[in-house]
Design a protein around this motif. Structure first.
Motif, PDB file in Angstrom:
ATOM      1  N   ILE A  92       0.857  -1.183   0.000  1.00 26.88           N
ATOM      2  CA  ILE A  92       0.000   0.000   0.000  1.00 26.88           C
ATOM      3  C   ILE A  92       0.899   1.240   0.000  1.00 26.88           C
ATOM      4  CG2 ILE A  92      -1.897   1.203   1.184  1.00 26.88           C
ATOM      5  CD1 ILE A  92      -2.727  -1.671   0.585  1.00 26.88           C
ATOM      6  N   ASP A  93       0.817   2.049  -1.038  1.00 22.56           N
ATOM      7  CA  ASP A  93       1.698   3.220  -1.169  1.00 22.56           C
ATOM      8  C   ASP A  93       3.167   2.851  -0.966  1.00 22.56           C
ATOM      9  OD1 ASP A  93      -0.419   4.934  -1.674  1.00 22.56           O
ATOM     10  OD2 ASP A  93      -0.703   5.407   0.464  1.00 22.56           O
ATOM     11  N   GLY A  94       3.553   1.722  -1.501  1.00 18.77           N
ATOM     12  CA  GLY A  94       4.962   1.316  -1.408  1.00 18.77           C
ATOM     13  C   GLY A  94       5.359   0.634  -0.108  1.00 18.77           C
ATOM     14  N   ILE A  95       4.386   0.415   0.785  1.00 17.93           N
ATOM     15  CA  ILE A  95       4.686  -0.202   2.086  1.00 17.93           C
ATOM     16  C   ILE A  95       3.974  -1.548   2.205  1.00 17.93           C
ATOM     17  CG2 ILE A  95       4.600   0.134   4.597  1.00 17.93           C
ATOM     18  CD1 ILE A  95       5.765   2.617   3.804  1.00 17.93           C
ATOM     19  N   PRO A  96       4.710  -2.601   2.581  1.00 16.88           N
ATOM     20  CA  PRO A  96       4.044  -3.912   2.717  1.00 16.88           C
ATOM     21  C   PRO A  96       3.089  -3.941   3.908  1.00 16.88           C
ATOM     22  CG  PRO A  96       6.342  -4.061   3.404  1.00 16.88           C
ATOM     23  CD  PRO A  96       6.151  -2.682   2.854  1.00 16.88           C
ATOM     24  N   ARG A  97       2.025  -4.724   3.774  1.00 21.44           N
ATOM     25  CA  ARG A  97       1.001  -4.794   4.804  1.00 21.44           C
ATOM     26  C   ARG A  97       0.904  -6.221   5.356  1.00 21.44           C
ATOM     27  NH1 ARG A  97      -5.197  -3.107   3.557  1.00 21.44           N
ATOM     28  NH2 ARG A  97      -4.706  -1.094   4.488  1.00 21.44           N
ATOM     29  N   ASN A  98       0.956  -6.285   6.673  1.00 21.72           N
ATOM     30  CA  ASN A  98       0.873  -7.578   7.383  1.00 21.72           C
ATOM     31  C   ASN A  98      -0.386  -8.349   6.966  1.00 21.72           C
ATOM     32  OD1 ASN A  98       0.397  -9.606   9.344  1.00 21.72           O
ATOM     33  ND2 ASN A  98       1.560  -8.457  10.872  1.00 21.72           N
ATOM     34  N   PRO A  99      -0.220  -9.531   6.357  1.00 15.87           N
ATOM     35  CA  PRO A  99      -1.388 -10.251   5.824  1.00 15.87           C
ATOM     36  C   PRO A  99      -2.330 -10.764   6.913  1.00 15.87           C
ATOM     37  CG  PRO A  99       0.590 -11.597   5.616  1.00 15.87           C
ATOM     38  CD  PRO A  99       1.038 -10.244   6.103  1.00 15.87           C
TER      39      PRO A  99
END
Ligand code: RP5
Ligand code: MG
Ligand code: MG
Length: 291
Positions: free
Chosen positions: A93-100
């Motif tokens: 999201i906006d270049g930042i990974p998100r904890n699944p």
């Protein structure tokens, strides 16, 4: 199944930092929650750019500058690190990974080195518990088993002798290396021991079995950095293979970052570091053992 229980704990382990509280029913990203204000944290040791960390704070860059700085959801050749997840493709999201697995109350990497998945390996080395006559011990019709546990120096908790995958290492090399370092650490300075250990490890890892690979519910996890692990069990059915490691309890010796090593009886009510009690339960099921 494992939950996000430890990943959502409000006191961020070993730091005195309070995270934004996330009740279980608000953890999912699918739930809209405008009031969610996660705390930003990156530990000084992570910011110091050690070899085990990404040398970049994505949150300090504008969304545009962040894009393609790190190669997510792929093997990252530039630092020889596998950034794919056992859970499938994770969102950026906006270049930042998100904890699944959902919200944790913290953004940034916290105490973890890598943005996105931080890969680990956990060896579970087991044997049947025996009485002084060498007979296996029964509990409610099932045999009791023991596993090699360490006491961690950082949180003083009992734990599997696992650790993080180093750059350029694959997870199986990591399993072996961590077991040697953390459980057999003190033995490695003796040439005769080293040779014996090498032979034993070869048997153990050829005959071992995969127990789990996936998300690890670790208290260090954040919204942008999380642990994933591969858990591997070697069960010494006869108790013979590991025998030379047990002479007067001198066989197992603590390595670095480890206060003690011991054979521990596996029990459902034991408190272990991170998701390790869950992993030991999976081994109990596989062995059809008492737990
Ligand atoms: C746990 O943290 C994993 O299951 C693994 O055992 C461990 C890796 O971290 P270090 O031991 O390197 O701190 O979540
Ligand atoms: Mg470790
Ligand atoms: Mg390591």
């Amino acid at each position: 199944t494992e939950t996000q229980t430890k990943s959502r704990s409000v006191n961020y382990v070993g730091t005195g930092i309070k995270k934004f509280p996330v009740p279980e029913d608000m953890a999912s990203w699918g739930i809209t929650w405008p009031e969610y204000k996660p705390v930003y944290y990156e530990a000084p040791e992570v910011k110091a750019n050690p070899s085990w960390a990404d040398h970049i704070d994505l949150l300090e860059l504008s969304p545009k500058k962040r894009l393609n700085k790190i190669k997510f959801n792929a093997y990252d050749e530039s630092c020889k690190y596998n950034r794919t997840s056992y859970l499938g493709e994770y969102q950026i999201i906006d270049g930042i990974p998100r904890n699944p697995m959902g919200r944790t109350g913290m953004i940034g990497r916290g105490l973890l080195g890598r943005w996105g998945p931080n890969q680990a390996g956990d060896p579970i080395v087991t044997r049947w518990k025996r009485n002084a006559n060498g007979q296996k011990i029964l509990d409610n019709g099932k045999y009791v088993f023991e596993f090699i546990a360490i006491i961690r120096s950082d949180n003083k908790l009992c734990s599997l002798p696992g650790g993080m995958v180093d750059p350029g290492q694959n997870v199986y090399e990591c399993l072996k290396a961590e077991f040697k370092e953390e459980a057999l650490g003190g033995l490695m300075d003796n040439e005769e021991h080293k040779k014996k250990i090498k032979d034993k490890l070869k048997i153990m890892f050829e005959e071992g079995e995969l127990i789990f690979k996936g998300y690890a519910d670790d208290p260090r996890n954040t919204d942008n950095a999380w642990l994933e692990t591969l858990v591997y069990n070697y069960h010494d059915n006869t108790g013979e293979v590991l025998h030379p490691f047990q002479i007067q309890n001198q066989g197992l010796r603590a390595g670095e970052s480890v206060d003690a090593v011991t054979w521990l009886t596996a029990r459902a009510n034991m408190t272990l570091h991170a998701a390790h009690a869950y992993f030991v339960k999976l081994v109990a099921d596989k062995l059809n053992a008492a737990f």
